[in-house]
Design a protein around this motif. Structure first.
Motif, PDB file in Angstrom:
ATOM      1  N   ASP A  38       0.829  -1.212   0.000  1.00 45.82           N
ATOM      2  CA  ASP A  38       0.000   0.000   0.000  1.00 45.82           C
ATOM      3  C   ASP A  38       0.862   1.259   0.000  1.00 45.82           C
ATOM      4  N   ARG A  75       2.046   1.168   9.397  1.00 47.58           N
ATOM      5  CA  ARG A  75       0.979   0.449   8.699  1.00 47.58           C
ATOM      6  C   ARG A  75       0.479  -0.725   9.539  1.00 47.58           C
ATOM      7  N   LYS A  76       1.415  -1.455  10.137  1.00 49.17           N
ATOM      8  CA  LYS A  76       1.067  -2.604  10.959  1.00 49.17           C
ATOM      9  C   LYS A  76       0.255  -2.167  12.179  1.00 49.17           C
ATOM     10  N   ARG A  78      -1.670   0.521  12.441  1.00 54.08           N
ATOM     11  CA  ARG A  78      -3.014   0.924  12.001  1.00 54.08           C
ATOM     12  C   ARG A  78      -3.896  -0.285  11.715  1.00 54.08           C
ATOM     13  N   LYS A  79      -3.341  -1.316  11.115  1.00 50.24           N
ATOM     14  CA  LYS A  79      -4.133  -2.505  10.787  1.00 50.24           C
ATOM     15  C   LYS A  79      -4.494  -3.282  12.046  1.00 50.24           C
TER      16      LYS A  79
END
Length: 81
Positions: A38, A75-76, A78-79
């Motif tokens: 992404d 990113r990790k 947020r996921k």
């Protein structure tokens, strides 16, 4: 009348598909993996460019590596929320 039987007639064959470059499927898989990053995909590509440009001298590419790592960590997180 001059009739030719189908066996004697020369039929045009469709052109053979161009052979794919070696490891094309590997490259396609790499593209898919990069897309899955992404918002970090552009940083990954910058890191990859640096590695190629410096003849795999990872020491020179540490800023790019660090930027990618930070992006991936964000990113990790947020996921995970």
């Amino acid at each position: 009348m001059n009739h030719q039987s189908p066996a004697n007639r020369s039929e045009a064959k469709p052109p053979a598909p161009a052979p794919q470059p070696l490891h094309q499927t590997d490259a396609d898989e790499d593209d898919e993996n990069v897309k899955q990053l992404d918002e970090c995909s552009s940083l990954y590509l910058l890191m990859q460019d640096c590695v190629v440009r410096t003849n795999k001298d990872w020491k020179q590419c540490q800023p790019e590596v660090e930027a990618l790592r930070e992006c991936y960590e964000r990113r990790k997180e947020r996921k995970g929320q």
